[in-house]
Design a protein around this motif. Structure first.
Motif, short mmCIF file in Angstrom:
data_model
loop_
_atom_site.label_atom_id
_atom_site.label_comp_id
_atom_site.label_asym_id
_atom_site.label_seq_id
_atom_site.Cartn_x
_atom_site.Cartn_y
_atom_site.Cartn_z
N ARG A 57 0.81 -1.22 0.00
CA ARG A 57 0.00 0.00 0.00
C ARG A 57 0.84 1.27 0.00
NH1 ARG A 57 -5.40 -0.88 0.05
NH2 ARG A 57 -6.00 -2.89 0.83
N THR A 58 2.16 1.15 0.02
CA THR A 58 3.01 2.35 -0.02
C THR A 58 3.13 2.91 -1.42
OG1 THR A 58 5.04 1.11 -0.40
CG2 THR A 58 4.39 1.46 1.90
N GLY A 59 2.71 2.14 -2.40
CA GLY A 59 2.77 2.61 -3.78
C GLY A 59 4.06 2.25 -4.49
N ARG A 60 4.98 1.58 -3.80
CA ARG A 60 6.25 1.22 -4.43
C ARG A 60 6.12 -0.01 -5.32
NH1 ARG A 60 8.22 2.63 0.83
NH2 ARG A 60 8.00 0.45 1.38
N GLN A 61 5.14 -0.83 -5.03
CA GLN A 61 4.93 -2.05 -5.83
C GLN A 61 3.59 -1.92 -6.55
OE1 GLN A 61 4.92 -5.55 -3.46
NE2 GLN A 61 4.71 -6.94 -5.17
N PRO A 62 3.55 -2.23 -7.85
CA PRO A 62 2.29 -2.10 -8.57
C PRO A 62 1.24 -3.06 -8.01
CG PRO A 62 4.03 -2.91 -10.02
CD PRO A 62 4.63 -2.73 -8.67
N TRP A 63 -0.01 -2.64 -8.09
CA TRP A 63 -1.05 -3.53 -7.61
C TRP A 63 -1.26 -4.66 -8.60
CZ3 TRP A 63 -6.23 -3.27 -9.67
CH2 TRP A 63 -6.46 -2.22 -10.55
N VAL A 64 -1.85 -5.72 -8.14
CA VAL A 64 -1.92 -6.96 -8.89
C VAL A 64 -3.38 -7.36 -9.05
CG1 VAL A 64 -1.27 -9.38 -8.88
CG2 VAL A 64 0.32 -7.68 -8.02
N CYS A 65 -3.74 -7.77 -10.24
CA CYS A 65 -5.07 -8.29 -10.49
C CYS A 65 -5.02 -9.80 -10.38
CB CYS A 65 -5.53 -7.90 -11.89
SG CYS A 65 -7.09 -8.66 -12.33
N ILE A 66 -5.86 -10.36 -9.57
CA ILE A 66 -5.88 -11.81 -9.43
C ILE A 66 -6.58 -12.43 -10.63
CG2 ILE A 66 -6.72 -13.74 -8.06
CD1 ILE A 66 -6.46 -11.88 -5.61
N ARG A 67 -7.76 -11.89 -11.00
CA ARG A 67 -8.49 -12.51 -12.11
C ARG A 67 -9.70 -11.67 -12.47
NH1 ARG A 67 -13.09 -14.50 -9.87
NH2 ARG A 67 -13.00 -14.88 -7.65
N LEU A 68 -10.28 -12.01 -13.63
CA LEU A 68 -11.60 -11.49 -13.97
C LEU A 68 -12.62 -12.22 -13.12
CD1 LEU A 68 -11.44 -11.54 -17.87
CD2 LEU A 68 -11.60 -9.51 -16.46
N THR A 69 -13.69 -11.56 -12.76
CA THR A 69 -14.77 -12.22 -12.03
C THR A 69 -15.77 -12.79 -13.03
OG1 THR A 69 -16.14 -10.23 -11.94
CG2 THR A 69 -14.58 -10.57 -10.11
N TRP A 70 -16.73 -13.55 -12.52
CA TRP A 70 -17.80 -14.09 -13.37
C TRP A 70 -18.49 -12.95 -14.11
CZ3 TRP A 70 -18.91 -19.19 -14.15
CH2 TRP A 70 -20.07 -19.46 -14.89
N GLU A 71 -18.79 -11.87 -13.38
CA GLU A 71 -19.45 -10.71 -13.98
C GLU A 71 -18.57 -10.07 -15.05
OE1 GLU A 71 -19.14 -11.20 -10.70
OE2 GLU A 71 -21.21 -11.58 -10.10
N GLY A 72 -17.27 -10.03 -14.80
CA GLY A 72 -16.35 -9.47 -15.78
C GLY A 72 -16.34 -10.28 -17.07
N TYR A 73 -16.32 -11.61 -16.92
CA TYR A 73 -16.37 -12.47 -18.11
C TYR A 73 -17.69 -12.32 -18.85
CZ TYR A 73 -12.07 -15.11 -17.30
OH TYR A 73 -10.76 -15.48 -17.16
N ASP A 74 -18.80 -12.24 -18.12
CA ASP A 74 -20.10 -12.07 -18.76
C ASP A 74 -20.15 -10.78 -19.58
OD1 ASP A 74 -21.11 -14.45 -17.83
OD2 ASP A 74 -22.39 -13.53 -16.29
N PHE A 75 -19.67 -9.69 -18.99
CA PHE A 75 -19.67 -8.42 -19.71
C PHE A 75 -18.75 -8.50 -20.93
CE2 PHE A 75 -18.00 -4.07 -20.39
CZ PHE A 75 -19.18 -3.48 -20.79
N LEU A 76 -17.56 -9.06 -20.74
CA LEU A 76 -16.62 -9.17 -21.85
C LEU A 76 -17.19 -10.03 -22.97
CD1 LEU A 76 -13.91 -8.55 -23.12
CD2 LEU A 76 -12.93 -10.43 -21.77
#
Length: 122
Positions: A57-76
């Motif tokens: 949370r200090t901003g020195r390391q980029p944040w990471v996406c674990i995955r698309l969610t079910w809703e994300g896949y449906d929209f995509l």
């Protein structure tokens, strides 16, 4: 910063394309500054289309996406086809504004119309 529906779609497509699919850095999206990509990725998290965690949370390391969610896949899946996407944007622009729900509803209506035109409706 204004929302950009093309950038939202590009982020979802890029994340889905990554073979690692469990731990993903937010991808570089050509033609968009990193700040815009991160802003829109955070909007996708807020909407529930991406599941993420923030390792530092200090901003020195980029944040990471674990995955698309079910809703994300449906929209995509609803907006994946470039022809459908162009049509969705055209219809939404005639309405004068858009939301994720509106874009998804337009895309789903187009898919249903295609299915019915093929005589595949149940």
């Amino acid at each position: 910063m204004r929302r950009n529906s093309d950038l939202i779609r590009a982020i979802l497509l890029a994340i889905e394309k990554d073979d690692r699919c469990e731990v993903l850095r937010i991808p570089d999206i050509g033609g968009y500054p990193d700040e815009a990509v991160h802003f829109h990725a955070r909007l996708l998290v807020e909407k529930g289309f991406l599941k993420t965690y923030f390792p530092d949370r200090t901003g020195r390391q980029p944040w990471v996406c674990i995955r698309l969610t079910w809703e994300g896949y449906d929209f995509l899946d609803a907006i994946r086809d470039p022809v459908v996407w162009r049509s969705v944007k055209r219809v939404a622009s005639k309405a004068g504004s858009w939301s994720i729900e509106t874009l998804a509803a337009i895309a789903k209506a187009m898919v249903v119309a295609k299915v019915e035109a093929l005589g595949l409706a149940a």
